[in-house]
Design an enzyme around this catalytic site. Structure first.
Site, PDB file in Angstrom:
ATOM      1  N   LEU A  55      -1.846   3.848  -0.434  1.00  0.00           N
ATOM      2  CA  LEU A  55      -1.830   4.772   0.537  1.00  0.00           C
ATOM      3  C   LEU A  55      -2.189   4.350   1.788  1.00  0.00           C
ATOM      4  O   LEU A  55      -2.309   5.305   2.830  1.00  0.00           O
ATOM      5  CB  LEU A  55      -2.172   6.249  -0.155  1.00  0.00           C
ATOM      6  CG  LEU A  55      -1.892   6.509  -1.289  1.00  0.00           C
ATOM      7  CD1 LEU A  55      -2.301   7.977  -1.978  1.00  0.00           C
ATOM      8  CD2 LEU A  55       0.071   6.436  -1.391  1.00  0.00           C
ATOM      9  N   CYS A  56      -2.700   3.422   2.184  1.00  0.00           N
ATOM     10  CA  CYS A  56      -3.075   2.939   3.332  1.00  0.00           C
ATOM     11  C   CYS A  56      -1.981   2.672   4.296  1.00  0.00           C
ATOM     12  O   CYS A  56      -0.966   1.978   4.135  1.00  0.00           O
ATOM     13  CB  CYS A  56      -4.017   1.696   3.376  1.00  0.00           C
ATOM     14  SG  CYS A  56      -5.639   1.966   3.559  1.00  0.00           S
ATOM     15  N   HIS A  57      -2.080   2.935   5.662  1.00  0.00           N
ATOM     16  CA  HIS A  57      -1.098   2.510   6.665  1.00  0.00           C
ATOM     17  C   HIS A  57      -1.248   1.026   6.993  1.00  0.00           C
ATOM     18  O   HIS A  57      -2.279   0.518   7.128  1.00  0.00           O
ATOM     19  CB  HIS A  57      -1.235   3.568   7.834  1.00  0.00           C
ATOM     20  CG  HIS A  57      -0.866   5.029   7.393  1.00  0.00           C
ATOM     21  ND1 HIS A  57      -2.130   5.813   7.342  1.00  0.00           N
ATOM     22  CD2 HIS A  57       0.069   5.659   7.717  1.00  0.00           C
ATOM     23  CE1 HIS A  57      -1.475   6.795   7.113  1.00  0.00           C
ATOM     24  NE2 HIS A  57      -0.146   6.896   7.318  1.00  0.00           N
ATOM     25  N   MET A  61     -10.991   1.184   5.645  1.00  0.00           N
ATOM     26  CA  MET A  61     -10.511   0.489   4.730  1.00  0.00           C
ATOM     27  C   MET A  61     -10.372  -0.851   5.070  1.00  0.00           C
ATOM     28  O   MET A  61     -10.697  -1.790   3.992  1.00  0.00           O
ATOM     29  CB  MET A  61      -9.113   1.170   4.064  1.00  0.00           C
ATOM     30  CG  MET A  61      -9.403   2.465   3.483  1.00  0.00           C
ATOM     31  SD  MET A  61     -10.729   2.602   2.285  1.00  0.00           S
ATOM     32  CE  MET A  61     -10.228   1.359   1.218  1.00  0.00           C
ATOM     33  N   GLU A  62     -10.099  -1.267   6.284  1.00  0.00           N
ATOM     34  CA  GLU A  62      -9.846  -2.745   6.545  1.00  0.00           C
ATOM     35  C   GLU A  62     -11.187  -3.397   6.476  1.00  0.00           C
ATOM     36  O   GLU A  62     -11.363  -4.660   6.334  1.00  0.00           O
ATOM     37  CB  GLU A  62      -9.048  -2.553   8.067  1.00  0.00           C
ATOM     38  CG  GLU A  62      -7.772  -2.601   7.883  1.00  0.00           C
ATOM     39  CD  GLU A  62      -7.465  -1.094   7.563  1.00  0.00           C
ATOM     40  OE1 GLU A  62      -8.148  -0.207   7.746  1.00  0.00           O
ATOM     41  OE2 GLU A  62      -6.265  -0.826   7.318  1.00  0.00           O
ATOM     42  N   ASP A  75     -15.784 -17.504  -4.854  1.00  0.00           N
ATOM     43  CA  ASP A  75     -14.784 -18.650  -5.430  1.00  0.00           C
ATOM     44  C   ASP A  75     -15.246 -20.100  -4.770  1.00  0.00           C
ATOM     45  O   ASP A  75     -15.226 -20.913  -5.635  1.00  0.00           O
ATOM     46  CB  ASP A  75     -13.697 -18.423  -4.747  1.00  0.00           C
ATOM     47  CG  ASP A  75     -12.418 -19.590  -5.143  1.00  0.00           C
ATOM     48  OD1 ASP A  75     -12.561 -19.775  -6.584  1.00  0.00           O
ATOM     49  OD2 ASP A  75     -11.695 -19.986  -4.360  1.00  0.00           O
TER      50      ASP A  75
END
Lengths: 152, 259
Positions: B74-76, B112-113, B127
């Site tokens: 639901l992130c833009h 969120m970013e 990794d």
């Protein structure tokens, strides 16, 4: 009266003594001990020595030891300089200089200061030899030397 | 307080940000990946098989921040004006600290970013290093602060403490710590120079409990209980019973050998 320093540059015993005696006419004796890097210790062929300390605590410990000496003997001045960093054989490591009116007091106080410095001041030596590098172990004889002053 | 991503019927929906004012927004997130000291050393000297680890992880973090909307439902999609990812190698805690800062002029926050950038940078570090170390742990991924927007400025309340804590323990509000140093031969043997221990992690505020807490955290600290190991608190010699309080500096060291 008390001057303690931890530094990496070499010190000049003559200069230290001039500063200790500057303007004084009451001092009758100055005893100085200078410790040097030997080329043999726990192993032969010591090529270098690294000295580490605990900044803050080391200076406080040296000052505390000097204050104990002034409480025991009538002293007119104490200068302690201890080097840290990498040193080579024949380099001076430590200097303890004690001034008093009379020689016996100065000899005893200097002896005491070195015994306590070796067993109480936080310095650690690492030796670099032809056969490897290792941290120097504390010696029981140093602890016995320091214990002499507790009976007195 | 309600969850803005749920509508009146409790269904997930994307918040309409069309009528929110455009403001300068910034968010900073951080996290860390704990690894063995040997792995950290290899990373520092560029000795890992996959090459320049940090440069790769940085690009991965930046790319991830730009694609956050593809990952988090639901992130833009945002037109970020800046994304940075920085690393700090911490030998004492044997970890890499990762921090990301995201900025834009827009109608929605960028936390969120920033969190995604940190997460993916940590995953990329994993990794890149997993060939030599599979025990690595990613932890402490969190928002540090955000500015701009309706909710205004937000900063994390208390300072971070790097020490690990059991998940079963309640989170402590007071994260005041004791700084512990290891000197000379002991530092080399334990392969650690300094560590912070929260006062709250001690059973009682004294040196004996500090040793117990360290040993519970890592068995190599059992070396501190050897009779020859000395202890100082705030530059004065101490013993097992010496009491401790927040901000104290404790040092453990072997017998002295100066002169």
């Amino acid at each position: 009266m008390i001057d303690v320093r931890v530094q990496s540059p070499v010190f000049d015993v003559g200069e230290e003594q001039r500063q200790l005696l500057a303007g004084r006419r009451d001092i009758g004796a100055v005893v100085t001990f200078t410790g040097l890097v030997r080329d043999f210790n726990e192993r032969p062929d010591v090529q270098a020595l690294s000295l580490e300390h605990y900044p803050g605590m080391t200076e406080a410990a040296l000052r505390d030891i000097a204050e104990q000496a002034t409480a025991r003997w009538p002293l007119d001045g104490i200068r302690v300089v201890h080097r840290v960093g990498r040193l080579s054989p024949s380099d001076p490591i430590v200097m303890v200089m004690v001034a008093s009116a009379h020689r016996r007091v100065a000899f005893d106080a200097c002896d005491f200061l070195m015994d306590y410095l070796k067993t109480r001041a936080p310095f650690w030596k690492k030796e670099h030899t032809a056969s490897g590098t290792y941290w120097v172990s504390a010696r029981d004889s140093d602890a016995r030397d320091a214990a002499r002053w507790e009976e007195a | 307080m309600s969850l803005t991503h749920l509508n009146a019927r409790g269904e997930a929906h994307m918040v309409d940000v069309g009528d929110k004012a455009e403001t300068q927004r910034e968010a900073v997130a951080s996290g860390r990946i704990i690894m063995r000291p040997e792995t950290l050393a290899l990373l520092a000297e560029g000795g890992l098989p996959k090459g320049d680890v940090l440069a790769t992880a940085r690009i991965a973090g930046i790319q991830a921040a730009k694609r956050t909307h593809e990952l988090i439902p639901l992130c833009h999609a945002l037109l970020l004006s800046k994304v940075s990812v920085d690393f700090r190698l911490d030998e004492a805690a044997s970890c890499v600290h990762v921090e990301s800062r995201c900025r834009l002029a827009g109608r929605t926050g960028v936390e969120m970013e920033a969190l995604t950038a940190v997460s993916v940078a940590c995953l990329t570090l994993y990794d890149m290093c997993k060939a030599v170390d599979k025990d690595m742990t990613i932890e402490g991924v969190r928002l540090e602060h955000k500015t701009g927007g309706k909710s205004g400025e937000w900063h994390r309340a208390s300072a971070d403490v790097s020490t690990t804590r059991d998940a079963s323990e309640p989170p402590s509000v007071d994260s005041a710590a004791i700084r512990v140093k290891f000197l000379a031969e002991l530092r080399e043997r334990l392969d650690i120079e300094e560590i912070e221990v929260p006062v709250a992690a001690l059973k009682s505020p004294d040196v004996a409990s500090l040793k117990a807490a360290l040993e519970a955290q890592d068995s190599r600290f059992s070396a501190l209980s050897a009779a020859r190991i000395l202890c100082a608190v705030n530059h004065a010699m101490a013993n097992e019973e010496t009491s401790l309080s927040e901000g104290d500096e404790v040092a453990f060291f072997p017998p002295v050998t100066g002169g």
